[in-house]
Motif scaffolding. Sequence first.
Motif, PDB file in Angstrom:
ATOM      1  N   MET A 110       0.840  -1.201   0.000  1.00 29.42           N
ATOM      2  CA  MET A 110       0.000   0.000   0.000  1.00 29.42           C
ATOM      3  C   MET A 110       0.868   1.241   0.000  1.00 29.42           C
ATOM      4  N   HIS A 111       0.550   2.197  -0.857  1.00 31.38           N
ATOM      5  CA  HIS A 111       1.241   3.474  -0.862  1.00 31.38           C
ATOM      6  C   HIS A 111       0.805   4.302   0.344  1.00 31.38           C
ATOM      7  N   ILE A 112       1.744   5.034   0.923  1.00 34.88           N
ATOM      8  CA  ILE A 112       1.458   5.829   2.114  1.00 34.88           C
ATOM      9  C   ILE A 112       1.821   7.282   1.845  1.00 34.88           C
ATOM     10  N   GLY A 113       0.874   8.178   2.152  1.00 32.07           N
ATOM     11  CA  GLY A 113       1.091   9.604   1.937  1.00 32.07           C
ATOM     12  C   GLY A 113       0.881  10.401   3.201  1.00 32.07           C
ATOM     13  N   ILE A 114       1.088  11.704   3.083  1.00 33.46           N
ATOM     14  CA  ILE A 114       0.904  12.623   4.208  1.00 33.46           C
ATOM     15  C   ILE A 114       0.363  13.942   3.681  1.00 33.46           C
ATOM     16  N   ALA A 115      -0.485  14.584   4.480  1.00 32.59           N
ATOM     17  CA  ALA A 115      -1.034  15.886   4.091  1.00 32.59           C
ATOM     18  C   ALA A 115       0.020  16.966   4.234  1.00 32.59           C
ATOM     19  N   LEU A 116       0.039  17.877   3.288  1.00 36.85           N
ATOM     20  CA  LEU A 116       0.949  19.029   3.333  1.00 36.85           C
ATOM     21  C   LEU A 116       0.462  20.045   4.369  1.00 36.85           C
ATOM     22  N   PRO A 117       1.363  20.857   4.921  1.00 39.58           N
ATOM     23  CA  PRO A 117       0.932  21.921   5.840  1.00 39.58           C
ATOM     24  C   PRO A 117       0.087  22.946   5.103  1.00 39.58           C
ATOM     25  N   GLN A 118      -1.176  23.058   5.513  1.00 38.46           N
ATOM     26  CA  GLN A 118      -2.113  23.878   4.736  1.00 38.46           C
ATOM     27  C   GLN A 118      -3.085  24.665   5.592  1.00 38.46           C
ATOM     28  N   TYR A 119      -3.453  24.166   6.766  1.00 35.64           N
ATOM     29  CA  TYR A 119      -4.494  24.841   7.542  1.00 35.64           C
ATOM     30  C   TYR A 119      -4.152  24.858   9.031  1.00 35.64           C
ATOM     31  N   GLY A 120      -4.927  25.678   9.751  1.00 35.70           N
ATOM     32  CA  GLY A 120      -4.708  25.814  11.188  1.00 35.70           C
ATOM     33  C   GLY A 120      -3.330  26.370  11.491  1.00 35.70           C
ATOM     34  N   THR A 121      -2.691  25.860  12.520  1.00 32.04           N
ATOM     35  CA  THR A 121      -1.348  26.332  12.894  1.00 32.04           C
ATOM     36  C   THR A 121      -0.297  25.909  11.882  1.00 32.04           C
ATOM     37  N   HIS A 122      -0.641  25.005  10.983  1.00 32.32           N
ATOM     38  CA  HIS A 122       0.296  24.537   9.957  1.00 32.32           C
ATOM     39  C   HIS A 122       0.285  25.423   8.709  1.00 32.32           C
ATOM     40  N   ALA A 123      -0.637  26.351   8.629  1.00 31.96           N
ATOM     41  CA  ALA A 123      -0.809  27.157   7.414  1.00 31.96           C
ATOM     42  C   ALA A 123       0.255  28.249   7.343  1.00 31.96           C
ATOM     43  N   ARG A 124       1.465  27.822   7.049  1.00 27.30           N
ATOM     44  CA  ARG A 124       2.577  28.758   6.908  1.00 27.30           C
ATOM     45  C   ARG A 124       3.218  28.519   5.545  1.00 27.30           C
TER      46      ARG A 124
ATOM     47  N   ALA B  77      -3.059  10.964  19.578  1.00 26.08           N
ATOM     48  CA  ALA B  77      -2.804   9.686  18.911  1.00 26.08           C
ATOM     49  C   ALA B  77      -1.304   9.456  18.802  1.00 26.08           C
ATOM     50  N   THR B  78      -0.875   8.253  19.106  1.00 22.82           N
ATOM     51  CA  THR B  78       0.539   7.903  19.005  1.00 22.82           C
ATOM     52  C   THR B  78       0.845   7.339  17.619  1.00 22.82           C
ATOM     53  N   ALA B  79       2.133   7.206  17.337  1.00 26.16           N
ATOM     54  CA  ALA B  79       2.533   6.625  16.058  1.00 26.16           C
ATOM     55  C   ALA B  79       1.968   5.219  15.908  1.00 26.16           C
ATOM     56  N   GLU B  80       1.959   4.442  16.992  1.00 24.80           N
ATOM     57  CA  GLU B  80       1.431   3.084  16.916  1.00 24.80           C
ATOM     58  C   GLU B  80      -0.083   3.085  16.718  1.00 24.80           C
ATOM     59  N   ASP B  81      -0.780   4.025  17.372  1.00 25.28           N
ATOM     60  CA  ASP B  81      -2.230   4.149  17.161  1.00 25.28           C
ATOM     61  C   ASP B  81      -2.542   4.374  15.681  1.00 25.28           C
ATOM     62  N   ILE B  82      -1.812   5.315  15.097  1.00 24.71           N
ATOM     63  CA  ILE B  82      -2.066   5.678  13.699  1.00 24.71           C
ATOM     64  C   ILE B  82      -1.657   4.546  12.765  1.00 24.71           C
ATOM     65  N   ALA B  83      -0.512   3.924  13.051  1.00 25.74           N
ATOM     66  CA  ALA B  83      -0.049   2.817  12.216  1.00 25.74           C
ATOM     67  C   ALA B  83      -1.050   1.665  12.235  1.00 25.74           C
ATOM     68  N   ALA B  84      -1.686   1.436  13.385  1.00 23.28           N
ATOM     69  CA  ALA B  84      -2.670   0.349  13.477  1.00 23.28           C
ATOM     70  C   ALA B  84      -3.838   0.592  12.536  1.00 23.28           C
ATOM     71  N   VAL B  85      -4.284   1.865  12.435  1.00 22.57           N
ATOM     72  CA  VAL B  85      -5.378   2.188  11.520  1.00 22.57           C
ATOM     73  C   VAL B  85      -4.936   1.961  10.078  1.00 22.57           C
ATOM     74  N   LEU B  86      -3.718   2.385   9.742  1.00 20.76           N
ATOM     75  CA  LEU B  86      -3.236   2.208   8.371  1.00 20.76           C
ATOM     76  C   LEU B  86      -3.096   0.731   8.019  1.00 20.76           C
TER      77      LEU B  86
ATOM     78  N   LEU C  80       5.147   5.805   9.224  1.00 24.46           N
ATOM     79  CA  LEU C  80       5.610   5.156   7.999  1.00 24.46           C
ATOM     80  C   LEU C  80       6.514   3.975   8.320  1.00 24.46           C
ATOM     81  N   GLU C  81       7.431   4.180   9.230  1.00 30.24           N
ATOM     82  CA  GLU C  81       8.365   3.107   9.607  1.00 30.24           C
ATOM     83  C   GLU C  81       7.632   1.897  10.181  1.00 30.24           C
ATOM     84  N   ARG C  82       6.651   2.158  11.048  1.00 30.80           N
ATOM     85  CA  ARG C  82       5.914   1.069  11.676  1.00 30.80           C
ATOM     86  C   ARG C  82       5.077   0.288  10.670  1.00 30.80           C
ATOM     87  N   VAL C  83       4.416   0.999   9.761  1.00 32.19           N
ATOM     88  CA  VAL C  83       3.572   0.313   8.781  1.00 32.19           C
ATOM     89  C   VAL C  83       4.420  -0.511   7.821  1.00 32.19           C
ATOM     90  N   ARG C  84       5.520   0.049   7.380  1.00 38.65           N
ATOM     91  CA  ARG C  84       6.384  -0.669   6.428  1.00 38.65           C
ATOM     92  C   ARG C  84       7.073  -1.858   7.090  1.00 38.65           C
TER      93      ARG C  84
END
Length: 295
Positions: A1-15, A247-256, A289-293
Amino acid sequence: MHIGIALPQYGTHARAEAVAPFARDAEAAGFDSLWVGDRSLTPVEPSDLYPGHTPEHPYPAEYKTFLDPLVVLTVAATATTRVRLGTSTLNAPWYPPLLLARSLTSLDQVSGGRLDAGLGIGWLRDEYTAVNADFGKRGARLEEILDILEGIWAQEVFGHKGEHWEIPRSYVGLRPAQPAGPPLYLGGFSPAAMARVGRRAAGWVGVSLPAQAQAGLWGIARRAAEDAGRDPDALRRQIRHNPRPGATAEDIAAVLREVRDTGAESCFVDLQQCVREPEEALELGGAVLERVRRG
């Protein structure tokens, strides 16, 4: 499965200054794709609640600041060479389709043919009011937009006359880098939306759901593809996961991993409601990413 990430775009990330370095670092870290969303308005007294929210908190507070999705993707395109670039989703009925075609075609050229165009119809009537579009006909408008995009990308002379738009026969010299145009993915969760995915799209831009719920929706799309004489096995899923704060890295990896087990081809994480800084998002995303792979 390909894995992606959202770019900084909104909220406190909107820089704006964070977009290019984030995109470069995400590509170097091994992500397969970079994604943006589309919000135009955060009304003081909104006409509709964001799914799962209450009148006291009608939408995520982070939505009050939102960089333009196609500008962000253009910056990311010039900062990278390999990753796919996707919209999940661009609210297509807000835009004149001729200009939408020009923007998507230009971005496909700038990126060297790396654009995946995920289109949706949104949920907030106020956003339609603000751009003078008919919320009640958003599904019909999307169908006509698909006709126009497909026609412009397939023909060097194109004209259109439909219920919502008329385009005089014209020369189309601007061609996308991908020969048939960027793959068009569609969002939505209703039976009608999923049937449209099967009839018209390269696949579905969905969100992480329990496996049984996702299987039911995906089954509608596959059956619609078969009924339309299309190959249901050619449809692809681009799944978004929005972890909550804490959410921890393991929490998120489990969903992926669960998404991967459904057979979805791609999943990306949007960490802009999970951590406050782009640097934190990249660090957490890299750990996921590391955990899922790893398995």
